[in-house]
Structure formats: C-alpha cells, structure tokens
Design an enzyme around this catalytic site. Structure first.
Site, PDB file in Angstrom:
ATOM      1  N   ARG A 171      11.751  44.409  38.949  1.00  0.00           N
ATOM      2  CA  ARG A 171      11.677  45.831  39.291  1.00  0.00           C
ATOM      3  C   ARG A 171      13.056  46.470  39.465  1.00  0.00           C
ATOM      4  O   ARG A 171      13.162  47.682  39.587  1.00  0.00           O
ATOM      5  CB  ARG A 171      10.877  46.023  40.581  1.00  0.00           C
ATOM      6  CG  ARG A 171       9.430  45.669  40.415  1.00  0.00           C
ATOM      7  CD  ARG A 171       8.670  45.972  41.679  1.00  0.00           C
ATOM      8  NE  ARG A 171       7.268  45.658  41.505  1.00  0.00           N
ATOM      9  CZ  ARG A 171       6.477  45.293  42.480  1.00  0.00           C
ATOM     10  NH1 ARG A 171       6.938  45.203  43.708  1.00  0.00           N
ATOM     11  NH2 ARG A 171       5.219  45.032  42.249  1.00  0.00           N
ATOM     12  N   CYS A 172      14.097  45.654  39.497  1.00  0.00           N
ATOM     13  CA  CYS A 172      15.455  46.135  39.753  1.00  0.00           C
ATOM     14  C   CYS A 172      16.206  46.353  38.434  1.00  0.00           C
ATOM     15  O   CYS A 172      16.318  45.435  37.617  1.00  0.00           O
ATOM     16  CB  CYS A 172      16.194  45.123  40.623  1.00  0.00           C
ATOM     17  SG  CYS A 172      17.939  45.468  40.835  1.00  0.00           S
ATOM     18  N   LYS A 173      16.728  47.555  38.251  1.00  0.00           N
ATOM     19  CA  LYS A 173      17.445  47.878  37.020  1.00  0.00           C
ATOM     20  C   LYS A 173      18.654  46.971  36.814  1.00  0.00           C
ATOM     21  O   LYS A 173      18.873  46.456  35.718  1.00  0.00           O
ATOM     22  CB  LYS A 173      17.888  49.338  37.049  1.00  0.00           C
ATOM     23  CG  LYS A 173      18.633  49.765  35.809  1.00  0.00           C
ATOM     24  CD  LYS A 173      19.072  51.209  35.887  1.00  0.00           C
ATOM     25  CE  LYS A 173      19.871  51.559  34.642  1.00  0.00           C
ATOM     26  NZ  LYS A 173      20.450  52.887  34.711  1.00  0.00           N
TER      27      LYS A 173
END
Length: 113
Positions: free
Chosen positions: A9-11
C-alpha cells in the site's frame, strides 16, 4: 539473498520493489504487516543498518502519537512497539547480506545491490 520488507500500500515501498525487480537480482519479498518480524529479527535489522531503534519508527503514524510519543522508551521497548504495531516500521527495508537500509528515497536501494 536480498530481502525487502514491503508494504504494497506504500508508494515508496512499491518504488523500492520496482528497483529490485529492474536490477535482475534474485530477492525475496517479505510483507511485514502480514508476517511481523520478531523482536530478535528487528534487532538484527537495526544492527545491520547501524541505527538506533527510534530511527526505524514512523513517528507520524497515529498509533505512535497516541501510545508512545510522550513516553521515554528504552531501545527494547521501542523494538517491542515495532513488533506489536508493525505499521510503525519505516519502509521499505532492503537487506543484502550484512547490510540493510531504509529505502527512503527508494533510489538509495541501488547502493546496497
């Protein structure tokens, strides 16, 4: 073997994963929110990074602000907090042998490959 502690979920974590994929090297992806590293694993990672446990904490996370920010915690207590609340762990973490880094910015990962 190269390992990446990854949060899909983390860019920044996704960018780090892309750097590893583009490198052509073999690596393993560890989704640390699903399979939380043990306190002992966290100690090993921190030692490989050459940092203090507090430097691995995402201090802007709400859980940190609510539960820990105002407390004077020992290194062991910080490691326990990271284990109990893995969302607090900075990401991505890339480990290559005896070296480890936080991939922020993700381009830093290239220096450990």
């Amino acid at each position: 073997m190269i390992s990446i502690y990854h949060n899909p979920r983390c860019k920044k974590s996704r960018e780090g994963l892309t750097i590893l994929e583009d490198s052509g090297q073999d690596f393993e992806t560890l989704k640390y929110l699903d399979d939380t590293p043990s306190p002992e694993d966290l100690k090993i990672i921190i030692k490989k990074m050459g940092i203090k446990p507090i430097e691995l904490v995402r201090k802007q996370e709400q859980i940190w602000k609510e539960k820990f920010k105002s407390k004077d915690l020992s290194d062991s207590e910080i490691i326990e907090a990271l284990h109990d609340f893995p969302k607090l762990i900075e990401r991505p973490i890339v480990i290559n042998g005896e070296k480890a880094i936080i991939g922020r910015p993700p381009e830093d990962i290239k220096g450990i490959l």
